[in-house]
Design a protein around this motif. Structure first.
Motif, PDB file in Angstrom:
ATOM      1  N   ASN A  39      -7.655   6.523  10.067  1.00 52.39           N
ATOM      2  CA  ASN A  39      -8.600   6.909   9.019  1.00 52.39           C
ATOM      3  C   ASN A  39      -7.961   7.991   8.144  1.00 52.39           C
ATOM      4  N   GLY A  40      -8.065   7.814   6.836  1.00 57.33           N
ATOM      5  CA  GLY A  40      -7.496   8.791   5.923  1.00 57.33           C
ATOM      6  C   GLY A  40      -6.004   8.630   5.686  1.00 57.33           C
ATOM      7  N   GLY A  41      -5.370   7.674   6.357  1.00 55.36           N
ATOM      8  CA  GLY A  41      -3.934   7.467   6.175  1.00 55.36           C
ATOM      9  C   GLY A  41      -3.628   6.712   4.899  1.00 55.36           C
ATOM     10  N   LYS A  42      -2.340   6.655   4.563  1.00 53.72           N
ATOM     11  CA  LYS A  42      -1.968   5.932   3.347  1.00 53.72           C
ATOM     12  C   LYS A  42      -0.682   5.146   3.534  1.00 53.72           C
ATOM     13  N   VAL A  43      -0.631   4.024   2.823  1.00 50.25           N
ATOM     14  CA  VAL A  43       0.564   3.182   2.791  1.00 50.25           C
ATOM     15  C   VAL A  43       1.429   3.645   1.622  1.00 50.25           C
ATOM     16  N   ILE A  44       2.708   3.886   1.897  1.00 53.10           N
ATOM     17  CA  ILE A  44       3.660   4.236   0.845  1.00 53.10           C
ATOM     18  C   ILE A  44       4.496   2.998   0.555  1.00 53.10           C
ATOM     19  N   MET A  45       4.368   2.472  -0.644  1.00 52.46           N
ATOM     20  CA  MET A  45       5.007   1.218  -1.022  1.00 52.46           C
ATOM     21  C   MET A  45       6.377   1.501  -1.636  1.00 52.46           C
ATOM     22  N   VAL A  46       7.422   1.180  -0.875  1.00 51.42           N
ATOM     23  CA  VAL A  46       8.792   1.477  -1.285  1.00 51.42           C
ATOM     24  C   VAL A  46       9.572   0.198  -1.596  1.00 51.42           C
ATOM     25  N   GLY A  47       9.539  -0.777  -0.683  1.00 52.18           N
ATOM     26  CA  GLY A  47      10.257  -2.031  -0.877  1.00 52.18           C
ATOM     27  C   GLY A  47       9.712  -2.808  -2.063  1.00 52.18           C
ATOM     28  N   MET A  48      10.596  -3.526  -2.753  1.00 54.72           N
ATOM     29  CA  MET A  48      10.221  -4.211  -3.992  1.00 54.72           C
ATOM     30  C   MET A  48      10.311  -5.722  -3.846  1.00 54.72           C
ATOM     31  N   PRO A  49       9.154  -6.416  -3.727  1.00 56.07           N
ATOM     32  CA  PRO A  49       9.165  -7.887  -3.688  1.00 56.07           C
ATOM     33  C   PRO A  49       9.633  -8.461  -5.021  1.00 56.07           C
ATOM     34  N   HIS A  50       9.918  -9.755  -5.022  1.00 57.04           N
ATOM     35  CA  HIS A  50      10.327 -10.419  -6.252  1.00 57.04           C
ATOM     36  C   HIS A  50       9.169 -10.458  -7.245  1.00 57.04           C
ATOM     37  N   THR A  51       9.506 -10.515  -8.518  1.00 59.90           N
ATOM     38  CA  THR A  51       8.493 -10.598  -9.563  1.00 59.90           C
ATOM     39  C   THR A  51       7.571 -11.795  -9.313  1.00 59.90           C
ATOM     40  N   GLY A  52       6.272 -11.558  -9.423  1.00 58.24           N
ATOM     41  CA  GLY A  52       5.286 -12.615  -9.230  1.00 58.24           C
ATOM     42  C   GLY A  52       4.726 -12.706  -7.830  1.00 58.24           C
ATOM     43  N   ALA A  53       5.391 -12.089  -6.856  1.00 55.34           N
ATOM     44  CA  ALA A  53       4.874 -12.111  -5.480  1.00 55.34           C
ATOM     45  C   ALA A  53       3.614 -11.263  -5.390  1.00 55.34           C
ATOM     46  N   LYS A  54       2.639 -11.728  -4.604  1.00 46.07           N
ATOM     47  CA  LYS A  54       1.356 -11.033  -4.511  1.00 46.07           C
ATOM     48  C   LYS A  54       0.966 -10.811  -3.059  1.00 46.07           C
ATOM     49  N   SER A  55       0.274  -9.694  -2.806  1.00 41.23           N
ATOM     50  CA  SER A  55      -0.249  -9.375  -1.496  1.00 41.23           C
ATOM     51  C   SER A  55      -1.756  -9.216  -1.602  1.00 41.23           C
TER      52      SER A  55
END
Length: 359
Positions: A268-284
């Motif tokens: 609770n209260g944590g956060k995801v740090i997004m560092v890695g870069m997927p290819h253009t157009g990829a979605k999560s």
């Protein structure tokens, strides 16, 4: 105009070609650096494979170090013979992002470049660096002067992989001593996030990767636990090791399954740090209600949100104290003529960092 050798990408997905090219002399505010080393980053490979588009022909390579060989008018604090690390972070210093202390997000576009082919045709200096070459001409904002004691191969890693991983911990996550961390991906950037968490005083550090070999490597850099990403619901194993969820989860790979699963590791209260870069157009995809109900968050981190003049010197100091591992990150040393072999070796996923070394 001086001639140098460089590895040129003429078509996405094809081998690089070693050719003689022309390098313009440094203009006002620019410096010329004779390179001693340039590491191969997965971002270079993604660009060369066409994952994010780009202008061709181009010279890639952006993790470089060498000695200043010429300076343009108005350059201050640098002189020929100075050892420097060369980064892709070109900052104008006056746009809202630069003025706000975030030079990695500089909003000023820069046109042109110092490179042309042997017959004078345009040649793109990729990521403002073009480090797969014997020499580069870059803006003075992109370099940091080094001590005389750090080896050039080790110094080159500070240009991207190290500052991206360590910086994500200390700058983007603002990790406090005693907090818990999960790092997804134990490659070059992931290992640096792990040792950044160790340096910052994390209580427990869980590495998540597809390979037992990589997890063993992660422990050498400071991970306290390892979890195979191939196991069923690996976040449950990570939470068991932590006794709770993580305060910060660092996604250091560009794989969409890693991004899909990242919030599952959070406390609770944590956060995801997004560092890695997927290819253009990829979605999560995520369930926003879960993030909202638990006060969790997600934030992107470009190049570790570093200010290179501030952050690289203290990382060099930690290296010289033996507290930041750099030499251990180097998997292999290759010549410029061997660059395609080095890239192929990097693509296997087994290498931490392969480095092109110049005579």
């Amino acid at each position: 105009m001086p001639e140098i050798k460089a590895a040129i990408c003429h078509a996405f997905g094809e081998p690089l070609r070693i050719e003689t090219v022309q390098l313009a002399a440094p203009m006002a505010g620019e410096i010329e650096v004779t390179l001693k080393a340039c590491a191969i980053c997965h971002s270079d490979i993604s660009y060369m494979d066409g994952a994010w588009g780009g202008t061709l022909p181009a010279v890639y390579g952006h993790e470089a170090a060498g000695t200043v060989s010429a300076v343009g008018d108005g350059v201050r604090g640098l002189a020929p013979g100075d050892p420097v690390v060369v980064t892709l972070i070109r900052a104008c210093g006056t746009c809202p992002s630069c003025a706000g202390g975030r030079p990695v997000a500089c909003e000023t576009g820069f046109e042109g470049g110092p490179l042309t082919t042997a017959d004078g045709a345009p040649l793109h200096q990729a990521m403002y660096t073009g480090g797969f070459a014997e020499r580069v001409v870059v803006d003075q904002s992109q370099v940091v002067k080094l001590s005389d004691t750090i080896p050039m191969e080790a110094a080159s890693l500070l240009a991207c992989g190290v500052i991206t991983g360590v910086g994500a911990v200390v700058n983007a996550a603002n990790l406090r001593a005693g907090q818990d961390v999960v790092v997804i991906g134990a490659g070059g950037v992931g290992l640096n996030a792990i040792q950044g968490a160790r340096i910052a005083g994390a209580r427990r550090i869980v590495a998540v990767d597809m390979s037992d070999e990589k997890l063993a490597m992660a422990r050498d850099f400071g991970a306290t636990h390892g979890v195979l990403a191939t196991s069923e619901k690996p976040w449950r194993t990570a939470k068991k090791a932590l006794g709770r969820g993580a305060d910060a989860v660092f996604v250091t790979v560009g794989a969409i399954p890693a991004y899909d699963q990242a919030p599952q590791y959070l406390a609770n209260g944590g956060k995801v740090i997004m560092v890695g870069m997927p290819h253009t157009g990829a979605k999560s995809s995520y369930e926003p209600v879960m993030l909202a109900a638990t006060g969790q968050g997600m934030v992107g981190s470009k190049m570790g949100d570093v200010v290179i003049a501030r952050d690289i010197p203290w990382m060099v100091d930690l290296y010289e104290q033996g507290r930041l591992k750099l030499d251990e990150l180097i998997s292999g040393r290759w010549t410029l003529e061997q660059i395609n072999e080095a890239i192929a070796d990097t693509k296997t996923g087994a290498a931490k960092r392969n480095v092109i070394v110049f005579d």
